[in-house]
Write an enzyme that holds these catalytic residues in place. Structure first.
Site, PDB file in Angstrom:
ATOM      1  N   ASP A   1       0.770  -1.067   0.113  1.00  0.00           N
ATOM      2  CA  ASP A   1       0.109  -0.032  -0.110  1.00  0.00           C
ATOM      3  C   ASP A   1       0.964   1.273  -0.156  1.00  0.00           C
ATOM      4  OD1 ASP A   1      -2.356   1.438   0.111  1.00  0.00           O
ATOM      5  OD2 ASP A   1      -2.831   1.168   2.163  1.00  0.00           O
TER       6      ASP A   1
ATOM      7  N   HIS B   1       3.069   3.051  -8.795  1.00  0.00           N
ATOM      8  CA  HIS B   1       3.077   1.827  -9.370  1.00  0.00           C
ATOM      9  C   HIS B   1       4.166   1.077  -9.763  1.00  0.00           C
ATOM     10  CE1 HIS B   1      -1.046   1.721  -7.722  1.00  0.00           C
ATOM     11  NE2 HIS B   1      -1.551   2.487  -8.689  1.00  0.00           N
TER      12      HIS B   1
ATOM     13  N   LEU C   1      10.666 -21.254  -3.468  1.00  0.00           N
ATOM     14  CA  LEU C   1       9.643 -20.464  -3.127  1.00  0.00           C
ATOM     15  C   LEU C   1       8.212 -20.633  -4.023  1.00  0.00           C
ATOM     16  CD1 LEU C   1       8.919 -17.759  -1.186  1.00  0.00           C
ATOM     17  CD2 LEU C   1       9.658 -16.580  -3.322  1.00  0.00           C
TER      18      LEU C   1
END
Ligand code: FPP
Length: 521
Positions: free
Chosen positions: A298, A315, A409
């Protein structure tokens, strides 16, 4: 005497294979010579998981040996890499019990064969992969690959000289895909005969190029006669990728018995000595890492506004933070990382912002796919992917497919995701199955609901991070975060880096997780 297990990677081009022999340079010979230097020239004997042919490569060959030297596994890796020739590297080490044996304890092995089918063999690719200038018919190659799956007698594919009790093997995976002009074949089995994978590829090429029909290949398999089988492919396209010993530590990139992996040593190497970040790395308890970290990214808009830029620039800058956090998570050996990139509510944003976000996603995947693969990261989407623009879906599917075999991962991106919608969809599907199977609704358990969520089979997040100081959950992983520790930072997402993730993990490790109980006295 300490008993070690070591995972090796090597470029097999200049070796006469793995196994030591009277003449010629071998990987085993190079390793034994390096180990011998650690014990003042005393001879050392290692046992390998299996031989690899001259010219074949490895990412996950495993060996075991006893050594009159008490080294921590990380020290063993460092010491070996200082002594081994440059075409062999120790990736990981572990201390193992006396019962462990690199060959006998192996449950399965995974090999990858890469075959360049382009018209000209490029000089830069002459050591690797194999080369066969031909057009292979995809359906034929896939049908041949399917033929190998299951339990078969592979005597037709075994080269002479192998000394085995039985030629029956069980193949659990046999998949071929194309990466441009390169055919990538992956096969996993409980064991392999000499030249078996190369012969399997020979079979794929014979069918794909129309020389042999699938039926013809099936007959050749059943004939149990080597002369009936097409020629094996060249050794240089072959890599031993991974050996499964049935423990979580045997996955490449993971930590073995809580010991930092090779990747972690890389982390120590990139974190400057004496820095705050280094102190964080050193303070981390590697045996109590969170298995799953979820992040609500955020503050991109505010980051941009503070710099008098358009929101979309926030972004764009956020991508650098994504890259850093994914890489660090992989190096730490975390099992799952979930990033919240686009909620179902985010469609309400201006069209230009939504379009930019979608474009960034595509761009990220295109640019980072090779890095994800190199770092053994598996990519996954959680959310209603089917409602995303078709071009974005295509890129996402490509990323999912290409990284499917990665065992390190698991990187989830939450896209067009809503926690309540996920639970509603899961409950609807679960109930439909309960009704169809005539089961009692009372048979529904928390575990059965979990198994219908996007994250089925994954551990729940242990740590939930939110950036930009907001104290909200925002409809994220509502079911899964029931017992997650929450860590909120004022840092805006585009500024979030490795040191913040390390800080979050260090703080997480200071907390006492009680799961509703009263904790230790
Ligand atoms: C929240 O900031 C952030 C988002 C809604 C999008 C996050 C997306 C990226 C970082 C890029 C793509 C991601 C991947 C995984 C490749 P905000 O815009 O709500 O910030 P604000 O609260 O300051 O307005």
């Amino acid at each position: 005497m300490p008993h070690y297990r070591v995972t090796l990677a090597y470029d097999g081009t200049d070796f006469e294979g793995f196994q030591a022999q009277a003449r010629g340079r071998t990987v085993q010979g190079a390793l034994e010579a390096a180990l011998s230097q650690l014990v003042d020239g005393e001879p050392v004997r290692v046992a390998g998981a299996g031989r690899t042919d001259a010219g074949a490569h490895a990412l996950g060959q495993t060996v075991c040996f006893r050594l009159e030297r008490d080294l921590r596994p990380a020290e063993m890796v460092r010491a070996l890499n200082g002594l081994l020739p440059r075409d062999v590297r120790a990736r990981e080490a572990a201390l193992v019990g006396p019962e462990f044996h690199a060959r006998r304890s192996a449950l399965s092995k995974l090999y990858r064969y890469e075959l360049d089918t382009g018209p000209v063999q490029l000089p830069t690719r002459r050591r690797y992969p194999g080369h066969a200038p031909c057009v292979l018919e995809v359906a034929g190659v896939e049908a041949a690959a399917a033929l190998y799956r299951g339990r078969h007698d592979f005597a037709s594919l075994a080269s002479a000289g192998g000394n085995v009790k039985t030629t029956v093997r069980t193949v659990t995976r046999s998949e071929a895909r194309y990466d441009g002009e390169t055919l990538v074949y992956e096969v996993e089995a409980d064991g392999f005969l000499r030249k078996m994978v190369r012969s399997m590829v020979g079979g794929l090429v014979a069918v794909g190029s129309g020389l042999v029909s699938v039926e013809g290949l099936r007959e050749a398999l059943h004939a149990r006669d080597r002369r009936a089988w097409p020629a094996p492919a060249a050794a240089r396209g072959l890599t031993l990728v991974h050996i499964d010993y049935g423990d979580p530590g045997s996955a490449p990139g993971a930590t073995i018995a809580g010991v930092p992996s090779m990747a972690l040593q890389d982390l120590l190497e990139v974190v400057p000595a004496g820095s705050d970040e280094r102190a964080l790395v050193e303070a981390i308890d590697w045996t109590r890492l969170p298995r799953h970290v979820a992040v609500i990214m955020d503050g991109n808009g505010r980051w941009a506004t503070l710099r008098r830029k358009r929101r979309v620039e926030g972004h764009r800058a956020g991508i650098d933070a994504v890259r850093d956090v994914v890489e660090t998570s992989a190096r730490l050996g975390l099992e799952v990382l979930t990033l919240y990139a686009f909620s179902m509510e985010n469609w309400k944003r201006p069209q230009m912002e939504v379009q930019t976000l979608m474009g960034l996603l595509k761009h990220y995947l295109r640019r980072e796919l090779e890095t994800l693969l190199r770092n053994n990261i598996r990519f996954q989407v959680i959310g209603r992917m089917e409602d995303l623009p078709p071009d974005v879906q295509k890129e996402l599917h490509r990323g999912i497919e290409r990284t499917r075999a990665s065992t390190g991962l698991l990187f989830n991106i939450a896209l067009n995701y809503g926690g309540r919608a996920e639970i509603k969809d899961a409950v609807q599907r679960l109930l439909a199955d309960v009704v169809a199977n005539g089961q009692d609704p009372a048979s529904i358990t928390e575990e059965s609901i979990s198994s219908y969520l996007y994250t089925a089979g994954q551990p729940d997040p242990d740590l939930l991070i939110r950036t930009s100081g907001e104290m909200r959950i925002s409809n994220f992983l509502l079911w899964q975060i029931a017992y997650a520790e929450i860590w909120v930072t004022e840092t805006l997402w585009p500024d979030f880096r490795r040191k913040h993730l390390l800080q979050a993990i260090a703080d997480y490790q200071k907390r006492e997780r009680r799961y509703g109980g009263i904790g230790a006295a």
